[in-house]
Design an enzyme around this catalytic site. Structure first.
Site, PDB file in Angstrom:
ATOM      1  N   TYR A 223       4.927  35.307  12.994  1.00  0.00           N
ATOM      2  CA  TYR A 223       4.147  34.956  11.809  1.00  0.00           C
ATOM      3  C   TYR A 223       3.805  36.184  10.966  1.00  0.00           C
ATOM      4  O   TYR A 223       3.568  36.060   9.764  1.00  0.00           O
ATOM      5  CB  TYR A 223       2.820  34.291  12.220  1.00  0.00           C
ATOM      6  CG  TYR A 223       2.911  32.813  12.479  1.00  0.00           C
ATOM      7  CD1 TYR A 223       3.744  32.307  13.459  1.00  0.00           C
ATOM      8  CD2 TYR A 223       2.138  31.918  11.742  1.00  0.00           C
ATOM      9  CE1 TYR A 223       3.812  30.950  13.709  1.00  0.00           C
ATOM     10  CE2 TYR A 223       2.202  30.558  11.985  1.00  0.00           C
ATOM     11  CZ  TYR A 223       3.042  30.080  12.967  1.00  0.00           C
ATOM     12  OH  TYR A 223       3.107  28.735  13.208  1.00  0.00           O
TER      13      TYR A 223
ATOM     14  N   LYS B 298      10.540  32.891  26.095  1.00  0.00           N
ATOM     15  CA  LYS B 298      11.999  32.692  26.019  1.00  0.00           C
ATOM     16  C   LYS B 298      12.629  34.007  26.495  1.00  0.00           C
ATOM     17  O   LYS B 298      13.419  34.651  25.793  1.00  0.00           O
ATOM     18  CB  LYS B 298      12.381  32.328  24.575  1.00  0.00           C
ATOM     19  CG  LYS B 298      13.819  31.916  24.370  1.00  0.00           C
ATOM     20  CD  LYS B 298      14.161  30.543  24.917  1.00  0.00           C
ATOM     21  CE  LYS B 298      15.645  30.267  24.763  1.00  0.00           C
ATOM     22  NZ  LYS B 298      16.086  29.048  25.470  1.00  0.00           N
TER      23      LYS B 298
ATOM     24  N   ASP C  35      11.789  25.959  26.146  1.00  0.00           N
ATOM     25  CA  ASP C  35      12.534  24.697  25.984  1.00  0.00           C
ATOM     26  C   ASP C  35      12.230  23.739  27.139  1.00  0.00           C
ATOM     27  O   ASP C  35      11.931  22.561  26.949  1.00  0.00           O
ATOM     28  CB  ASP C  35      14.054  24.953  25.825  1.00  0.00           C
ATOM     29  CG  ASP C  35      14.635  25.958  26.812  1.00  0.00           C
ATOM     30  OD1 ASP C  35      13.871  26.529  27.632  1.00  0.00           O
ATOM     31  OD2 ASP C  35      15.867  26.182  26.779  1.00  0.00           O
TER      32      ASP C  35
ATOM     33  N   ASP D  54       2.157  26.990  18.392  1.00  0.00           N
ATOM     34  CA  ASP D  54       2.060  26.063  17.255  1.00  0.00           C
ATOM     35  C   ASP D  54       2.842  24.789  17.555  1.00  0.00           C
ATOM     36  O   ASP D  54       2.333  23.675  17.416  1.00  0.00           O
ATOM     37  CB  ASP D  54       2.611  26.756  15.996  1.00  0.00           C
ATOM     38  CG  ASP D  54       2.525  25.868  14.775  1.00  0.00           C
ATOM     39  OD1 ASP D  54       1.465  25.240  14.569  1.00  0.00           O
ATOM     40  OD2 ASP D  54       3.520  25.773  14.032  1.00  0.00           O
TER      41      ASP D  54
ATOM     42  N   ASP E 140       1.292  20.739  18.742  1.00  0.00           N
ATOM     43  CA  ASP E 140       1.549  19.477  18.026  1.00  0.00           C
ATOM     44  C   ASP E 140       2.269  18.495  18.957  1.00  0.00           C
ATOM     45  O   ASP E 140       1.979  17.292  18.954  1.00  0.00           O
ATOM     46  CB  ASP E 140       2.414  19.708  16.771  1.00  0.00           C
ATOM     47  CG  ASP E 140       1.580  19.891  15.500  1.00  0.00           C
ATOM     48  OD1 ASP E 140       0.469  20.463  15.595  1.00  0.00           O
ATOM     49  OD2 ASP E 140       2.032  19.465  14.416  1.00  0.00           O
TER      50      ASP E 140
HETATM   51  C1  IPM Z   1      -1.708  25.449  12.483  1.00  0.00           C
HETATM   52  C2  IPM Z   1      -0.836  25.380  11.262  1.00  0.00           C
HETATM   53  C3  IPM Z   1      -0.641  26.768  10.671  1.00  0.00           C
HETATM   54  C4  IPM Z   1       0.127  27.580  11.698  1.00  0.00           C
HETATM   55  C5  IPM Z   1       0.069  26.832   9.307  1.00  0.00           C
HETATM   56  C6  IPM Z   1      -0.560  25.925   8.284  1.00  0.00           C
HETATM   57  C7  IPM Z   1       0.110  28.245   8.778  1.00  0.00           C
HETATM   58  O1  IPM Z   1       0.383  24.762  11.542  1.00  0.00           O
HETATM   59  O2  IPM Z   1      -2.868  25.877  12.374  1.00  0.00           O
HETATM   60  O3  IPM Z   1      -1.266  25.042  13.567  1.00  0.00           O
HETATM   61  O4  IPM Z   1       1.365  27.508  11.759  1.00  0.00           O
HETATM   62  O5  IPM Z   1      -0.536  28.296  12.460  1.00  0.00           O
HETATM   63 MN    MN Z   2       0.462  23.854  13.519  1.00  0.00          MN
END
Ligand code: IPM
Ligand code: MN
Ligand code: NAD
Length: 353
Positions: free
Chosen positions: A139, A185, A217, A241, A245
């Site tokens: 990032y 990884k 993975d 990240d 999710d």
């Molecule tokens: C999160 C989001 C952020 C990230 C984005 C919006 C920069 O996806 O907080 O998980 O990737 O960290």
């Molecule tokens: Mn995110």
């Protein structure tokens, strides 16, 4: 004592769920030892619209002075092609406050287990924490470049950055089942080879804990196949990240997952793991649980208000158990209706203490 909370509602559903979070905070405040002073500041797309910057100077200054920060969500199609974007503001804020330790708990209570697309017997009882490195890695690594025909990013980690996030994970594990899964990884990436070797070194400081390694993975697969095998997962910025999710499918929706981001000694920031959900923004139907539970995390981790934090978590569970659900979980309740029900549950609790 009065604590200063800077509130960055942001964009899309951010302001809608922030309203819920602040109402719930107000409902428990009288049972807290501390009082809270709320300071709302523009940030993200709202920062660009109101003050020509995703992270306006006065917003950053207020955050640095705060006792804690609450963030709704940022981003949306309106700003994505601009030179400054809401996402740049978010990364700049994380960097400026050195928020390297992002704690993303994922728990599936029995009230939630039938709402996931996964089988209840696989997910019920899941209780894990993703410890995501938040201020380095791909990032932020330089150099990076984007032309019309070529682009690259740099996945860079200093050893010291890996050391501190691995320490954070072991400290959390010591208060839980004493098991850390480090996800990398290392069969391919140099940054992951350093990550794995560093995790091995730090593990020696925690002889009461067990360390295991998984490739990202395979970890992505196992997280869905057998989530109860995990307790504390520690991983780099990008993998954390994605995996967090993915993990939201276990409780059934992104809309129920909160997070906390810590530095070594500055204010911590609390925010849902999800984004501004442009597809449902403005409809009043967003699930506010992610924000409400972020408020609970703030009360516990920044202000040591354990009773109030637990009461909020129990109230959310109780409302879900009644079957009052927002649309992401298959129900009809609006954001306001769900929030009101949580506050009703809390009234019963606050009357008792
Ligand atoms: C999160 C989001 C952020 C990230 C984005 C919006 C920069 O996806 O907080 O998980 O990737 O960290
Ligand atoms: Mn995110
Ligand atoms: P998103 O997380 O905003 O939404 C993904 C899906 O989940 C959507 O269908 C959305 O409706 C649903 N969802 C998310 N939160 C919900 C809630 N509380 N209640 C009900 N449903 C919910 O991800 P996206 O659509 O890929 O990104 C939208 C914008 O948000 C982008 O600009 C992105 O950069 C930004 N973003 C910001 C943050 C943040 O502020 N920390 C995090 C992730 C994405």
């Amino acid at each position: 004592m009065t604590k200063k909370i800077v509130v960055l509602a942001g964009d899309g559903i951010g302001p809608e769920i922030m309203e819920s979070g602040l109402q719930v905070l107000a409902a428990v405040e009288k049972n807290c030892r501390q009082t809270f002073k709320i300071d709302k500041k523009p940030f993200g797309g709202a920062g660009i619209d109101e003050a020509y910057a995703s992270l306006p100077e006065p917003t950053l200054a207020a955050c640095k002075e705060a006792d804690a920060i609450l963030l709704g969500a940022i981003g949306g199609p309106k700003w994505e092609k601009m030179a400054d974007t809401p996402e740049k503001g978010l990364l700049a804020l994380r960097k400026a406050l050195d928020l390297f330790a992002n704690i993303r708990p994922v728990a599936v209570s029995s009230a939630l287990s039938h709402l996931s697309p996964l089988k209840p017997e696989i997910i019920e009882g899941t209780d894990l924490i993703i410890v995501r490195e938040l201020s380095s890695g791909i990032y932020f690594g330089e150099p990076r470049e984007l032309t019309e025909t070529m682009a690259y990013d740099t996945a860079r980690y200093q050893k010291s950055e890996i050391q501190r996030i691995i320490h954070a994970a072991f400290k959390i594990a010591q208060g839980r089942s004493k098991k850390v899964t480090s996800v990398d990884k290392a069969n391919v990436l140099a940054s992951s080879k350093l990550w794995r070797a560093t995790a091995e070194e730090i593990a020696k400081d925690y002889p009461d804990c067990q360390l295991e390694h998984q490739y990202v993975d395979s970890a992505a697969m196992k997280l869905i196949q057998n989530p109860k095998a995990f307790d504390v997962i520690v991983t780099e910025n990008l993998f954390g990240d994605i995996l967090s999710d993915e993990a939201s499918v276990l409780p059934g929706s992104l809309g129920v997952l909160p997070s906390a981001s810590h530095s070594d000694n500055g204010p911590s920031l609390y925010e849902p793991i999800h984004g501004s959900a442009p597809d449902i923004a403005g409809k009043g139907i967003a699930n506010p649980i992610s924000m409400i539970l972020s408020v609970a995390m703030m009360l516990r981790q920044s202000f040591q208000e354990e009773q109030a934090a637990k009461a909020i978590e129990n109230a959310c569970d109780a409302v879900l158990a009644q079957g009052l659900l927002t649309h992401d979980l298959g129900g009809q309740a609006t954001t306001a209706e769900f929030t009101e029900a949580v506050i009703q549950e809390l009234t019963a609790f606050t009357a008792k203490i």
